[in-house]
Design an enzyme around this catalytic site. Structure first.
Site, mmCIF file in Angstrom:
data_model
loop_
_atom_site.group_PDB
_atom_site.id
_atom_site.type_symbol
_atom_site.label_atom_id
_atom_site.label_comp_id
_atom_site.label_asym_id
_atom_site.label_seq_id
_atom_site.Cartn_x
_atom_site.Cartn_y
_atom_site.Cartn_z
ATOM 1 N N ASP A 13 67.611 39.320 61.027
ATOM 2 C CA ASP A 13 66.782 39.026 61.990
ATOM 3 C C ASP A 13 65.561 38.495 61.621
ATOM 4 O O ASP A 13 64.981 39.381 60.963
ATOM 5 C CB ASP A 13 66.940 39.696 63.089
ATOM 6 C CG ASP A 13 67.880 40.243 63.838
ATOM 7 O OD1 ASP A 13 69.138 39.539 63.600
ATOM 8 O OD2 ASP A 13 68.174 41.122 64.730
ATOM 9 N N ASN A 182 77.853 41.146 80.978
ATOM 10 C CA ASN A 182 76.762 41.451 82.154
ATOM 11 C C ASN A 182 77.196 40.417 83.509
ATOM 12 O O ASN A 182 78.274 39.825 83.232
ATOM 13 C CB ASN A 182 75.441 40.858 81.815
ATOM 14 C CG ASN A 182 75.157 39.538 81.578
ATOM 15 O OD1 ASN A 182 75.826 38.709 82.179
ATOM 16 N ND2 ASN A 182 74.457 39.080 80.559
ATOM 17 N N THR A 210 77.422 45.221 83.010
ATOM 18 C CA THR A 210 75.978 45.782 82.646
ATOM 19 C C THR A 210 74.951 45.038 83.653
ATOM 20 O O THR A 210 75.023 43.583 83.731
ATOM 21 C CB THR A 210 75.468 45.597 81.308
ATOM 22 O OG1 THR A 210 75.811 44.158 80.856
ATOM 23 C CG2 THR A 210 76.719 46.548 80.290
ATOM 24 N N ASP A 245 73.626 46.293 72.298
ATOM 25 C CA ASP A 245 74.280 46.631 71.160
ATOM 26 C C ASP A 245 74.319 48.339 70.906
ATOM 27 O O ASP A 245 75.483 49.065 70.547
ATOM 28 C CB ASP A 245 73.895 46.072 69.815
ATOM 29 C CG ASP A 245 74.163 44.656 69.920
ATOM 30 O OD1 ASP A 245 75.011 44.155 70.592
ATOM 31 O OD2 ASP A 245 73.279 43.970 69.268
ATOM 32 N N LYS A 278 60.849 50.439 70.822
ATOM 33 C CA LYS A 278 60.497 50.025 69.384
ATOM 34 C C LYS A 278 60.882 48.536 69.262
ATOM 35 O O LYS A 278 61.749 48.155 69.575
ATOM 36 C CB LYS A 278 60.868 50.964 68.270
ATOM 37 C CG LYS A 278 60.267 52.308 68.383
ATOM 38 C CD LYS A 278 60.356 52.955 67.107
ATOM 39 C CE LYS A 278 59.926 54.462 67.205
ATOM 40 N NZ LYS A 278 60.916 55.506 66.888
HETATM 41 O O1 RIB Z 1 72.381 41.749 70.044
HETATM 42 C C1 RIB Z 1 71.373 41.212 69.328
HETATM 43 C C2 RIB Z 1 71.580 40.733 67.862
HETATM 44 O O2 RIB Z 1 72.089 39.049 68.387
HETATM 45 C C3 RIB Z 1 70.496 40.299 66.976
HETATM 46 O O3 RIB Z 1 70.281 41.497 66.099
HETATM 47 C C4 RIB Z 1 70.873 38.980 66.564
HETATM 48 O O4 RIB Z 1 71.277 39.122 65.103
HETATM 49 C C5 RIB Z 1 72.085 38.348 67.193
HETATM 50 O O5 RIB Z 1 73.229 38.575 66.667
#
Ligand code: RIB
Length: 297
Positions: A13, A182, A210, A245, A278
């Site tokens: 990212d 969602n 969600t 996630d 964070k």
């Molecule tokens: O869900 C968040 C993620 O979506 C990020 O970390 C990015 O890499 C995308 O895959």
């Protein structure tokens, strides 16, 4: 300890924090840059490992610096890895943080390259695991094929996080034990219902919808009612990237440890709530003691 397999994506990212969103043709100066390991699959695996779960991540990475760094960071987080070494570049995501919200562009690269030999390797190991977690940042046909194989084995459960949302095959809808869209994704994944409630009633205990900070809703089969499990409120929101996630990983951890569905959702809501305090998809993912501490309050 029960074993969880997360089969899916890993990205690097590239996180840009900005006070101005550029228009087409415009260049602006942003505030801050960070480079973090991400990708929905890798994030979910790390969320499980932080809580103390036994988790293996199956994914595809390029032989580049990004790929090497992702492997090392997953190992540092106690995630066991099984990686296909792809000729393509490792997945990358441009994450724009603006006004406590995010927009993301993903270039899948190696995530789109689960080649046949690797798939056969994964299939040969399916019996080792009790619980499987999938998302849709890898080819949906790969997910569909693996889910069909898993369904032929006894005593396995499958959680499908249908993100980014796309139309699910009939077999994915039938064979997944839990599906977590969602409210706006219900239609996109191919559930044709007049309302969220109608969709929930059609898939009792399977469809967990969600609702962001409001929480998660599902149809409780025993009580025969639509149930809302509220999320954490009054948080110091820094970055919501990866909150979904964290929810998915924590839910999987709780379900494999035999929490009731309601308790598992409550646990996962708290984990997701803590994760957004964070910056970085994985930075705020909590440890078990943090979630349990918050649940006792
Ligand atoms: O869900 C968040 C993620 O979506 C990020 O970390 C990015 O890499 C995308 O895959």
């Amino acid at each position: 300890m029960k074993k969880i397999a997360v089969i899916g994506s890993a990205n690097t990212d590239l996180v840009f924090t900005t006070n101005i969103i550029p228009k087409m043709g415009e260049t602006v100066s942003g505030e801050r840059f960070e480079m973090n390991t991400g990708g929905k699959g890798a994030n979910q695996a790390v969320a499980i490992a932080r809580l103390g779960g036994n988790v293996t991540f199956f994914g595809s990475l390029g032989g580049d610096l990004f790929g090497e760094k992702i492997k090392q960071e997953l190992k540092n987080e106690n995630v066991t890895i099984c990686i296909h070494d792809s000729q393509m570049h490792s997945g990358v995501a441009q994450v724009n943080l603006y006004d406590h919200d995010n927009s993301i562009i993903v270039i899948p690269g190696a995530n789109a390259d689960f080649e046949e030999r690797f798939l056969e390797e994964v299939e040969a190991r399916l019996d080792e695991f009790d619980f499987f977690v999938f998302q849709l940042e890898i080819d949906i046909n790969v997910v569909d094929r693996l889910v069909k194989k898993i369904k032929m084995l006894p005593n396995k459960r499958i959680l499908l996080n249908p993100a980014p949302a796309q139309r699910l095959t009939k077999s994915l809808l039938e064979n997944s034990d839990y599906i977590t869209p969602n409210e706006f994704e219900i239609e996109q994944i191919g559930i044709d219902a007049d309302s969220t409630e109608a969709a929930l009633r059609r898939y009792p205990g399977k469809l967990l919808v969600t609702l962001g900070a409001k929480g998660v809703t599902y149809f409780d089969q025993q009580q025969q009612v639509v149930t809302l499990v509220p999320g954490l409120t009054q948080l110091n929101v820094q970055d919501t990237t990866g909150a979904g996630d964290t929810f998915t990983g924590a839910l999987s951890y709780a379900l494999v440890n035999e929490y009731s569905l309601k308790d598992a959702i409550r646990f996962a809501n708290v984990a997701a709530g803590l994760s957004i305090t964070k910056v970085g998809a994985q930075a705020g993912m909590p440890r078990l003691k943090d979630v349990e501490g918050m649940l006792q309050r």
